[in-house]
Write an enzyme that holds these catalytic residues in place. Sequence first.
Site, PDB file in Angstrom:
ATOM      1  N   GLY A 218      58.839  25.025 -14.108  1.00  0.00           N
ATOM      2  CA  GLY A 218      57.673  24.793 -13.253  1.00  0.00           C
ATOM      3  C   GLY A 218      56.457  24.448 -14.086  1.00  0.00           C
ATOM      4  O   GLY A 218      56.214  25.052 -15.135  1.00  0.00           O
ATOM      5  N   THR A 461      67.442  32.668  -6.179  1.00  0.00           N
ATOM      6  CA  THR A 461      67.993  32.206  -7.459  1.00  0.00           C
ATOM      7  C   THR A 461      67.026  32.398  -8.627  1.00  0.00           C
ATOM      8  O   THR A 461      67.426  32.872  -9.685  1.00  0.00           O
ATOM      9  CB  THR A 461      68.357  30.705  -7.348  1.00  0.00           C
ATOM     10  OG1 THR A 461      69.345  30.561  -6.337  1.00  0.00           O
ATOM     11  CG2 THR A 461      68.889  30.158  -8.664  1.00  0.00           C
ATOM     12  N   GLU A 463      63.810  33.772 -10.949  1.00  0.00           N
ATOM     13  CA  GLU A 463      63.449  35.138 -11.369  1.00  0.00           C
ATOM     14  C   GLU A 463      64.695  36.038 -11.345  1.00  0.00           C
ATOM     15  O   GLU A 463      64.609  37.222 -11.031  1.00  0.00           O
ATOM     16  CB  GLU A 463      62.339  35.729 -10.495  1.00  0.00           C
ATOM     17  CG  GLU A 463      60.949  35.290 -10.882  1.00  0.00           C
ATOM     18  CD  GLU A 463      60.545  35.717 -12.287  1.00  0.00           C
ATOM     19  OE1 GLU A 463      61.019  36.759 -12.767  1.00  0.00           O
ATOM     20  OE2 GLU A 463      59.769  34.979 -12.913  1.00  0.00           O
TER      21      GLU A 463
HETATM   22  C1  LIG Z   1      62.826  25.566  -8.199  1.00  0.00           C
HETATM   23  C2  LIG Z   1      63.187  26.294  -9.462  1.00  0.00           C
HETATM   24  C3  LIG Z   1      62.183  26.731 -10.310  1.00  0.00           C
HETATM   25  C4  LIG Z   1      62.497  27.352 -11.517  1.00  0.00           C
HETATM   26  N1  LIG Z   1      61.491  27.659 -12.393  1.00  0.00           N
HETATM   27  C5  LIG Z   1      61.818  28.079 -13.651  1.00  0.00           C
HETATM   28  C6  LIG Z   1      60.808  28.216 -14.654  1.00  0.00           C
HETATM   29  O1  LIG Z   1      59.623  27.957 -14.426  1.00  0.00           O
HETATM   30  N2  LIG Z   1      61.190  28.620 -15.893  1.00  0.00           N
HETATM   31  C7  LIG Z   1      62.489  28.910 -16.185  1.00  0.00           C
HETATM   32  O2  LIG Z   1      62.758  29.275 -17.337  1.00  0.00           O
HETATM   33  N3  LIG Z   1      63.462  28.782 -15.262  1.00  0.00           N
HETATM   34  C8  LIG Z   1      63.163  28.368 -14.009  1.00  0.00           C
HETATM   35  N4  LIG Z   1      64.154  28.203 -13.061  1.00  0.00           N
HETATM   36  C9  LIG Z   1      65.536  28.486 -13.417  1.00  0.00           C
HETATM   37  C10 LIG Z   1      66.104  29.700 -12.722  1.00  0.00           C
HETATM   38  O3  LIG Z   1      65.539  30.875 -13.225  1.00  0.00           O
HETATM   39  C11 LIG Z   1      67.628  29.640 -12.876  1.00  0.00           C
HETATM   40  O4  LIG Z   1      68.073  28.595 -12.043  1.00  0.00           O
HETATM   41  C12 LIG Z   1      68.307  30.931 -12.528  1.00  0.00           C
HETATM   42  O5  LIG Z   1      68.068  31.879 -13.525  1.00  0.00           O
HETATM   43  C13 LIG Z   1      69.823  30.765 -12.355  1.00  0.00           C
HETATM   44  O6  LIG Z   1      70.383  30.119 -13.453  1.00  0.00           O
HETATM   45  P1  LIG Z   1      71.379  28.871 -13.214  1.00  0.00           P
HETATM   46  O7  LIG Z   1      70.684  27.913 -12.346  1.00  0.00           O
HETATM   47  O8  LIG Z   1      71.815  28.416 -14.545  1.00  0.00           O
HETATM   48  O9  LIG Z   1      72.593  29.477 -12.425  1.00  0.00           O
HETATM   49  P2  LIG Z   1      73.907  30.153 -13.033  1.00  0.00           P
HETATM   50  O10 LIG Z   1      73.522  31.256 -13.952  1.00  0.00           O
HETATM   51  O11 LIG Z   1      74.803  29.106 -13.575  1.00  0.00           O
HETATM   52  O12 LIG Z   1      74.551  30.743 -11.721  1.00  0.00           O
HETATM   53  C14 LIG Z   1      75.256  29.942 -10.769  1.00  0.00           C
HETATM   54  C15 LIG Z   1      76.033  30.848  -9.815  1.00  0.00           C
HETATM   55  O13 LIG Z   1      76.976  31.595 -10.576  1.00  0.00           O
HETATM   56  C16 LIG Z   1      76.866  32.978 -10.283  1.00  0.00           C
HETATM   57  N5  LIG Z   1      77.068  33.756 -11.525  1.00  0.00           N
HETATM   58  C17 LIG Z   1      76.475  33.559 -12.733  1.00  0.00           C
HETATM   59  N6  LIG Z   1      76.889  34.487 -13.612  1.00  0.00           N
HETATM   60  C18 LIG Z   1      77.755  35.291 -12.952  1.00  0.00           C
HETATM   61  C19 LIG Z   1      78.511  36.453 -13.303  1.00  0.00           C
HETATM   62  N7  LIG Z   1      78.429  37.010 -14.518  1.00  0.00           N
HETATM   63  N8  LIG Z   1      79.285  37.021 -12.365  1.00  0.00           N
HETATM   64  C20 LIG Z   1      79.354  36.503 -11.118  1.00  0.00           C
HETATM   65  N9  LIG Z   1      78.672  35.417 -10.730  1.00  0.00           N
HETATM   66  C21 LIG Z   1      77.873  34.822 -11.623  1.00  0.00           C
HETATM   67  C22 LIG Z   1      75.450  33.185  -9.765  1.00  0.00           C
HETATM   68  O14 LIG Z   1      75.424  34.270  -8.841  1.00  0.00           O
HETATM   69  C23 LIG Z   1      75.151  31.860  -9.078  1.00  0.00           C
HETATM   70  O15 LIG Z   1      75.535  31.935  -7.737  1.00  0.00           O
HETATM   71  C24 LIG Z   1      63.850  27.598 -11.843  1.00  0.00           C
HETATM   72  C25 LIG Z   1      64.854  27.199 -10.966  1.00  0.00           C
HETATM   73  C26 LIG Z   1      64.548  26.539  -9.814  1.00  0.00           C
HETATM   74  C27 LIG Z   1      65.661  26.060  -8.933  1.00  0.00           C
END
Ligand SMILES: Cc1cc2nc3c(=O)[nH]c(=O)nc-3n(C[C@H](O)[C@H](O)[C@H](O)COP(=O)(O)OP(=O)(O)OC[C@H]3O[C@@H](n4cnc5c(N)ncnc54)[C@H](O)[C@@H]3O)c2cc1C
Length: 681
Positions: A218, A461, A463
């Site tokens: 963001g 998703t 935080e």
């Molecule tokens: C609009 C938006 C704004 C954001 N802003 C920021 C920001 O400003 N700064 C920043 O750093 N990040 C930011 N993010 C990132 C956000 O924090 C991440 O998307 C979030 O932490 C999830 O990580 P991922 O997308 O890689 O999902 P993943 O970690 O790949 O997860 C995908 C799915 O797999 C499942 N999963 C993952 N691990 C496991 C496990 N061990 N056991 C079972 N299920 C599991 C989860 O429940 C989820 O349903 C933002 C994201 C969005 C969409």
Amino acid sequence: MATETTAPTDPAPEPPEGVTETPPVPPPMTEESAAAEAARYPQPVVDVPALTALLDGRYAEVRNLVRTNLVEYASILEEAESLDRAAFRERVKEVVLEMAATGQTGMGFPQEYGGGGDVGASFAAFETLAFGDLSVLVKVGVQFGLFGGAVLQLGTKRHHDAYLRDLVTGKLMGCFAMTETGHGSNVQALGTVATYDAEAGEFVITTTEPEANKDYIGNAAAHAELAVVFAQLEVAGERHGVHAFVVPIRRDGAPAAGVRIEDDGLKMGLNGVDNGKLWFDGVRVPREALLNRFADVSEDGTYSSGIENPNRRFFTMLGTLVQGRVCVGGGGINASKVALAIAVRYALRRRQFEATSEDEEELLLDYGQHQRRLFPLLAQTYALHFAQEVVAGQCHQVFSGEVSDEKARRELESRAAGTKALGTWHATRTIQECREACGGAGYLAENRFAALKADTDVFTTFEGDNTVLLQLVAKGLLTDYAGEFEEMDQLGMVRFVAGLAVETVVERTSVHKLLERVRDLLPGGDQWDQEAGVLDSDYQLAMLRFREEHILAGVARRLKRGIDSGMNPGEVFSRVQDHVIHAARAHVERLVLEAFVDKVRAMPDDDNKVALGLLCDLHALSLIEADRAWFMEHGRLTVVRSKEISRRIGSLCRRIRPLARDLVDGFGVPDAMLRAPDLVG
Ligand SMILES: Cc1cc2nc3c(=O)[nH]c(=O)nc-3n(C[C@H](O)[C@H](O)[C@H](O)COP(=O)(O)OP(=O)(O)OC[C@H]3O[C@@H](n4cnc5c(N)ncnc54)[C@H](O)[C@@H]3O)c2cc1C
């Protein structure tokens, strides 16, 4: 909530656990007429201003400042639809900066840097902002919570002096660059590397592999000048884990040398926030750019940290960022209030079908099913509000130094994770139900549901993904928040749980002990779950506590069995994961109910207490009803009692019906934030 404590008698005693039950014949269910019911229970008259004062708590003044600002900038709700994406982003930035000038966004920063010096006030301000446009909310969260929070919590005086004053006013815009395309939840596996060059006294930041670029960040796509970049620290060829660095990413509107920036493009919602991707190609920053509260690198390249264990250091660093999680949970809960206010007010205007009269169609809210759809969600919103108040209060105490023990800090992190997960899932569910409850009108963008749905969706998703967060909660429970837990990786944790702690958990949660503890709460002896009235809050809490501990014991036993049979610890954990999530959810639901019960018990004996007591009962019974299969499977609920609970829910809904408008008005959502003039009148 003990609004009526006469114990209904069950004709058949509960069979012991594991014994198949022959369903007893239920007693005849009499449906009381609304009039008869009203005569039996005198209806409370809600004092709405007093209710709002109760909800606003000690930060009423802060919340009112935000309400005033929201009304002043109410046009942003329309601008979200009428402006193109680039113009809307600029407008959101403008509103954020103007709101910052009122002091509302800087409440949590030290006064010497122009902040309010009150962490609790910053939660109140943020939560209230969720009544309005959520791009504004999230941009505030990114700038002051994530970026500002990282500088404040991970940095030291030199960083505070250099950045905080301009950051608090919004003159210096920044972002929080943790997530990468390749890794989101698994932050420890990030691919960005910061290598120390001792000769130059600089860190060199590099995106080392194709998916190690920062993503979803963001403020990155258009507005941030600085980024707090999380990267693997490498000194003299040795890795020390993830650390944070202040890195300039933009100068005079153009990417800084060595930085590549791409826009993440159109999102499902929150399009007033400029999310982007970042790549670093050998970007050099001075040694002082390391946010060095927990670790430092000397000029000659010596790494030092007061926290020896790298895992513990990592979790300690992340733990200081818990405030963002508390904020997002509160934001989700308050967005639910907006949806409920619109849906309840619409249901008090909208009529469909002649049902009880031939002359006039029935109000939607007089339909039992409409009450059943909306009131348990209303009750849960109140419950979550009070649970949020507890977690925000604990967070305030920890961060203002009033409480300093390590266990309290770990419990806070767990509670913040659980409340965030339940609060944001609740928002998604409530907003959808309220949209449907408004029929086709709910689908029109003007009536707010389009934005509410699209903008809050991702709260589940960011935080911290909710499912991942609940695992964190369960791990805390299984290890009893042991300090060693922080020092372990995932496999170490599983071994720990399955080895040492499992004995304790099984012992702590043995059915015998559970029953003993429950008996302390309830006078009913061995038949506690049959003799107490279903409206007795001690009964309701005992049911939730029994479920939580029983599930937790089950998880511990399954982990132990798996490990004892020689299975790979990771595989064992994966197989019981659904059970783990259920345990965490049961735990957090108990905490939420406890917060509600405690709040109501502490109220003076007036009509508002009666009204909230009804909601509290409704919330508790709805939780038991939703998991009645579990309670029946585990011999804690007879068929008769289960039906009694469903019947009570219906009757509580009927009693809440005349209070519904006051109960949503009590939230204090400014009318201008409801928009929807045809819906809410
Ligand atoms: C609009 C938006 C704004 C954001 N802003 C920021 C920001 O400003 N700064 C920043 O750093 N990040 C930011 N993010 C990132 C956000 O924090 C991440 O998307 C979030 O932490 C999830 O990580 P991922 O997308 O890689 O999902 P993943 O970690 O790949 O997860 C995908 C799915 O797999 C499942 N999963 C993952 N691990 C496991 C496990 N061990 N056991 C079972 N299920 C599991 C989860 O429940 C989820 O349903 C933002 C994201 C969005 C969409």
